[in-house]
Motif scaffolding. Sequence first.
Motif, PDB file in Angstrom:
ATOM      1  N   GLU A  78       0.491  -1.274  -0.310  1.00 40.20           N
ATOM      2  CA  GLU A  78       0.052  -0.069  -0.090  1.00 40.20           C
ATOM      3  C   GLU A  78       0.746   1.206   0.392  1.00 40.20           C
ATOM      4  O   GLU A  78       0.881   2.324  -0.494  1.00 40.20           O
ATOM      5  CB  GLU A  78      -0.729  -0.095   0.989  1.00 40.20           C
TER       6      GLU A  78
ATOM      7  N   GLN B  53      -7.965   1.664   7.161  1.00 41.36           N
ATOM      8  CA  GLN B  53      -7.255   0.694   6.969  1.00 41.36           C
ATOM      9  C   GLN B  53      -7.870  -1.285   6.346  1.00 41.36           C
ATOM     10  O   GLN B  53      -7.295  -1.493   6.008  1.00 41.36           O
ATOM     11  CB  GLN B  53      -5.789   0.083   8.351  1.00 41.36           C
ATOM     12  N   ARG B  56      -9.514  -1.856   3.718  1.00 40.45           N
ATOM     13  CA  ARG B  56      -8.915  -2.265   2.925  1.00 40.45           C
ATOM     14  C   ARG B  56      -8.311  -3.762   2.833  1.00 40.45           C
ATOM     15  O   ARG B  56      -8.640  -4.656   1.640  1.00 40.45           O
ATOM     16  CB  ARG B  56      -8.214  -2.055   2.403  1.00 40.45           C
ATOM     17  N   SER B  57      -8.172  -4.219   4.324  1.00 46.76           N
ATOM     18  CA  SER B  57      -7.402  -5.175   4.871  1.00 46.76           C
ATOM     19  C   SER B  57      -8.908  -6.327   3.888  1.00 46.76           C
ATOM     20  O   SER B  57      -8.874  -7.497   3.745  1.00 46.76           O
ATOM     21  CB  SER B  57      -7.356  -5.467   6.255  1.00 46.76           C
ATOM     22  N   ARG B  60      -8.969  -6.547   0.330  1.00 46.36           N
ATOM     23  CA  ARG B  60      -8.263  -7.146  -0.082  1.00 46.36           C
ATOM     24  C   ARG B  60      -8.512  -8.933   0.147  1.00 46.36           C
ATOM     25  O   ARG B  60      -7.477  -9.631  -0.786  1.00 46.36           O
ATOM     26  CB  ARG B  60      -6.524  -7.506   0.916  1.00 46.36           C
ATOM     27  N   THR B  71      -8.806  -1.049  -4.314  1.00 43.01           N
ATOM     28  CA  THR B  71      -8.341  -0.064  -3.835  1.00 43.01           C
ATOM     29  C   THR B  71      -9.609   0.886  -3.363  1.00 43.01           C
ATOM     30  O   THR B  71     -10.681   0.658  -3.991  1.00 43.01           O
ATOM     31  CB  THR B  71      -7.978   1.255  -5.324  1.00 43.01           C
ATOM     32  N   LEU B  72      -9.722   1.413  -2.611  1.00 45.17           N
ATOM     33  CA  LEU B  72     -10.785   2.396  -1.666  1.00 45.17           C
ATOM     34  C   LEU B  72      -9.657   3.835  -1.684  1.00 45.17           C
ATOM     35  O   LEU B  72      -9.303   3.533  -0.728  1.00 45.17           O
ATOM     36  CB  LEU B  72     -11.032   1.581  -0.579  1.00 45.17           C
ATOM     37  N   LYS B  73     -10.416   4.107  -1.989  1.00 42.82           N
ATOM     38  CA  LYS B  73     -10.745   6.517  -2.036  1.00 42.82           C
ATOM     39  C   LYS B  73     -11.831   6.399  -1.137  1.00 42.82           C
ATOM     40  O   LYS B  73     -13.130   6.005  -1.542  1.00 42.82           O
ATOM     41  CB  LYS B  73     -10.631   6.411  -3.629  1.00 42.82           C
TER      42      LYS B  73
END
Lengths: 323, 75
Positions: A78, B53, B56-57, B60, B71-73
């Motif tokens: 990341e 975070q 996102r984990s 993933r 991808t996370l925006k």
Amino acid sequence: MRTVETSGADIEEAIEKGLQLLDVARENVIVEIIEEPSRGVLGLGSKEALVRLTTVVPPRSERPQFVSSVEETTQEREEPRQEQRRDRDDGGRRQTYRDGDRGDRRGRGSGGRNFRGERGDRRGGDQRGGRDRSDRREEERRLREELEKIEPRRVTVAVENEDDIPEGVRVGAETLSELLEHMKVDAQIVVERIVENGAHEIEIPWLLHIRGDDLGRLIGRSGETLSALQYLTRLIASRDIQSRAEFSIDVEDYRAKREIQLEQMARSKAEEAVQKSRTVYLAPMSPNERRIIHMTLRENPDVTTESEGEGPRRRVTIIPKNQ
Amino acid sequence: MKELVEYVAKSLVEDPSEVRVEVFEETRMILLRLTVAPDDTGRVIGRDGRVAQALRSLLRSMASKTGKRVTLKIS
């Protein structure tokens, strides 16, 4: 430019360690204080001073070959920029500790590939920097197999009567169930109470135990996914009940087994550090896993432990006192 | 993935009606864009970015089967 982060009982000690690692004089670095030291309550939560030193003159160790070999792997990372910087630090650190001669800078001209080989050789097993994907997978597989054989020391009982379950735990179970559904995971959640934990204190008695087959992806590398799941479930449940929801989450006894595995690893690596009279680097771990290592070796008179590195690269080093 | 991000965001914000998740899927990657009310941005990012975070984990983990990058925006 190289950067290291080091900790110590006070700021001076932390800076001194950093200078040794970088092998430069004080006037060649910029010092940033990341954390002031603080004394915790009852020996818990005490914090060491943490500083970041950045060299102001680029050392010779900046090798484009090495950097480009790192870039190949950044796709799955990341924070590629941070990653690169970390690796350069490692280069410096590796070099400084090599042969136990901190001042020896010979061999810095070696290329990236060779560098990598040496590194794997020197570190071996779970201590490598995580760059070589197949090695890493191999190591992960070995650790998982080892984990299978460990008997958890904690004893739990399933609690089925809703009236016996605190509100926060019940809401937690509902939240977790929703999260798993959205993650398209087919598993059962059992609310359990920890009634015994060997000689260890039971910190949080309530456990949301995820049971099912093939749940490895809920655990993730070094338990990363499981930690994320626990963090979000507790956060959402706490917000729901407007006070702290206290429970932990486990998948097929992973945490209970992993804790024992980490304790065993800590002891054997400490032994190795003392025997070889040199610092041993463990693989990067989550804060909770690092804590288990520190706690296990806290009473060990022959070594001290420190965490170094940033974010997902942060890891424990075991330093023999006879070094 | 969209449902997961939506669920977590709606559980944490003050104003769930403003939660939007857009998904852009390509051959090798998936981009999720989460939009919340301006006052709620901090709640979905979390202290030191911990909420983002953690999300996102989980993403993933979900994507690991597909071999795609996620991808996370957050905006």
